[in-house]
Design a protein around this motif. Structure first.
Motif, PDB file in Angstrom:
ATOM      1  N   ARG A  66       0.842  -1.144   0.058  1.00 43.22           N
ATOM      2  CA  ARG A  66       0.003   0.094   0.030  1.00 43.22           C
ATOM      3  C   ARG A  66       0.953   1.317  -0.026  1.00 43.22           C
ATOM      4  O   ARG A  66       1.921   1.417   0.471  1.00 43.22           O
ATOM      5  N   SER A  67       0.260   2.375  -0.558  1.00 39.56           N
ATOM      6  CA  SER A  67       0.996   3.420  -0.823  1.00 39.56           C
ATOM      7  C   SER A  67       0.522   4.644   0.392  1.00 39.56           C
ATOM      8  O   SER A  67      -0.754   4.610   1.110  1.00 39.56           O
ATOM      9  N   THR A  68       1.702   5.307   1.121  1.00 38.58           N
ATOM     10  CA  THR A  68       1.211   6.132   2.007  1.00 38.58           C
ATOM     11  C   THR A  68       2.016   7.443   1.695  1.00 38.58           C
ATOM     12  O   THR A  68       2.911   7.614   1.209  1.00 38.58           O
ATOM     13  N   GLU A  69       1.272   8.507   2.496  1.00 36.96           N
ATOM     14  CA  GLU A  69       1.788   9.880   2.163  1.00 36.96           C
ATOM     15  C   GLU A  69       2.635  10.280   3.317  1.00 36.96           C
ATOM     16  O   GLU A  69       2.816   9.688   4.421  1.00 36.96           O
ATOM     17  N   ASN A  70       3.399  11.508   3.237  1.00 35.29           N
ATOM     18  CA  ASN A  70       4.266  11.768   4.114  1.00 35.29           C
ATOM     19  C   ASN A  70       5.077  11.039   4.913  1.00 35.29           C
ATOM     20  O   ASN A  70       5.112  10.601   6.332  1.00 35.29           O
ATOM     21  N   PRO A  71       5.999  10.201   4.294  1.00 32.50           N
ATOM     22  CA  PRO A  71       6.942   9.180   4.620  1.00 32.50           C
ATOM     23  C   PRO A  71       7.906   9.491   6.019  1.00 32.50           C
ATOM     24  O   PRO A  71       8.188   8.828   6.843  1.00 32.50           O
ATOM     25  N   GLU A  73       7.357  11.350   8.376  1.00 36.85           N
ATOM     26  CA  GLU A  73       6.412  11.038   9.704  1.00 36.85           C
ATOM     27  C   GLU A  73       6.699   9.626  10.340  1.00 36.85           C
ATOM     28  O   GLU A  73       6.405   9.420  11.298  1.00 36.85           O
ATOM     29  N   PRO A  94      10.046   9.993  -4.437  1.00 38.86           N
ATOM     30  CA  PRO A  94       9.382  11.115  -4.101  1.00 38.86           C
ATOM     31  C   PRO A  94       9.651  11.338  -2.662  1.00 38.86           C
ATOM     32  O   PRO A  94       9.630  10.343  -1.845  1.00 38.86           O
ATOM     33  N   ASP A  96       7.178  12.776  -0.653  1.00 36.53           N
ATOM     34  CA  ASP A  96       5.967  12.740  -0.182  1.00 36.53           C
ATOM     35  C   ASP A  96       4.926  11.613  -0.169  1.00 36.53           C
ATOM     36  O   ASP A  96       3.811  11.611   0.029  1.00 36.53           O
ATOM     37  N   ARG A  97       5.641  10.679  -0.782  1.00 34.39           N
ATOM     38  CA  ARG A  97       4.571   9.360  -0.597  1.00 34.39           C
ATOM     39  C   ARG A  97       5.776   8.259  -0.868  1.00 34.39           C
ATOM     40  O   ARG A  97       6.822   8.121  -1.271  1.00 34.39           O
ATOM     41  N   THR A  98       5.122   6.906   0.020  1.00 33.97           N
ATOM     42  CA  THR A  98       5.912   5.829  -0.162  1.00 33.97           C
ATOM     43  C   THR A  98       5.065   4.585  -0.275  1.00 33.97           C
ATOM     44  O   THR A  98       4.068   4.632  -0.164  1.00 33.97           O
ATOM     45  N   GLN A  99       5.987   3.552  -0.858  1.00 34.42           N
ATOM     46  CA  GLN A  99       5.106   2.432  -0.852  1.00 34.42           C
ATOM     47  C   GLN A  99       5.622   1.425   0.022  1.00 34.42           C
ATOM     48  O   GLN A  99       6.847   1.011   0.050  1.00 34.42           O
TER      49      GLN A  99
END
Ligand SMILES: [Zn+2]
Length: 312
Positions: A66-71, A73, A94, A96-99
């Motif tokens: 799954r993809s999440t934002e603000n890695p 944090e 990026p 601002d996004r991680t998988q």
């Protein structure tokens, strides 16, 4: 430069010319004659990849992603935003996004099937096992590296226990901690299996060739495992590293999910240092699928070189 249209070299058959034309980029005239446009199918990943380690067969299973934002944090809570963005950029990621990947590992020792961790839910691990040619009821031993929800979630569901014939193995300190924590996930998924569970300490054996390696910090009794067969070694690092760039290249960056941040960083230095020095392959539960690679020591930490055909 592409050849001129209709140009045929000497000795090129008509069939050969047709094949050659088919391999060329479509000219506007040809696009107009396309039979039907294909719908995009969406991005895709394989569900399993199988390797050979000595006499063992080792299968990485993709139980979910799954993809999440603000890695930052999650993977760099004590890093400056500038440093975080710079490291992301240097690695073509990026900021601002991680998988995230959830990668249980199945080991066929020749005598038994040993599964390490179970993903978020029964559907994910059962689907990946089926794709790889196994049934959940064939699993002899389920090893839990630690008790976080993305590792114990596949143990059971509405249909009951997923691995009907399995015994279970986990770290003694891990079980001890969570059995007193009043944790909903542990109480629902792990506690009912307690009578079938064997507890290990550092250096304890799951079975011949599979040894627990204390890797405390991510959780109080988090364990890595060394697989050894016919002179070959591979380390399952579980959640020692939660991101293949941020947590490897900057092992001192704090990870939100590490319950004891100083101990987790010390464990990264120690365990990853061993893997790098001995040039061992490793599989990390949250690394990009299939999660296997090698480590190079760098001044600030480690650099992951993804495995290619070394164990094929
Ligand atoms: Zn995890």
């Amino acid at each position: 430069m592409p050849p001129e249209k209709n140009q045929r070299g000497p000795g090129l058959s008509r069939r050969g010319a047709l094949i050659a034309a088919a391999a060329l980029p479509l000219s506007p005239a040809l696009i107009g004659r396309a039979v039907a446009a294909s719908e995009p199918l969406g991005t895709a990943l394989p569900q399993f990849q199988r390797f050979k380690l000595g006499d063992f067969e080792v299968t990485s299973l993709l139980a979910g992603t799954r993809s999440t934002e603000n890695p930052q944090e999650t993977f760099g809570t004590n890093a400056s935003p500038e440093a975080f963005a710079e490291l992301a950029r240097a690695n073509f990621l990026p900021a601002d996004r991680t998988q995230n990947y959830f990668t249980p590992v199945l080991v066929n020792t020749g005598a038994e099937l040993v599964l390490f961790d179970t993903g978020l839910a029964p559907e994910g691990i059962a689907g990946a096992l089926t794709a790889a040619g196994y049934r959940p009821d064939q699993i002899d031993t389920v090893v839990l590296t630690h008790m976080h929800g993305d590792h114990i979630g596949g143990l059971s569901g509405e249909a009951g226990p997923t691995f009907a014939n399995a015994r279970y193995v986990t770290g003694a300190a891990e079980f001890e901690h969570w059995s007193k924590a009043g944790n909903e996930g542990f109480d629902a998924k792990v506690k009912p299996l307690a009578e079938k569970m064997t507890m290990l300490d550092d250096g304890g054996a799951v079975t011949s060739g599979i040894t627990a390696v204390a890797a405390f910090g991510h959780s109080p009794g988090h364990m890595a495992y060394a697989l050894e067969s016919a002179g070959k070694t591979l380390v399952l690092t579980a959640d020692t590293v939660n991101h293949y760039v941020f947590s490897l290249q900057r092992p001192d960056w704090e990870v939100r999910f590490d319950m004891d941040k100083a101990a987790a960083a010390a464990t990264r230095r120690k365990l990853l240092g061993w893997i790098a020095t001995d040039r061992l392959p490793f599989i990390g539960y949250h690394m990009p699928f299939p999660g296997m690679g090698y480590l190079e020591t760098r001044p600030d930490g480690f650099f992951m070189i993804p495995a290619s055909y070394q164990l094929l």
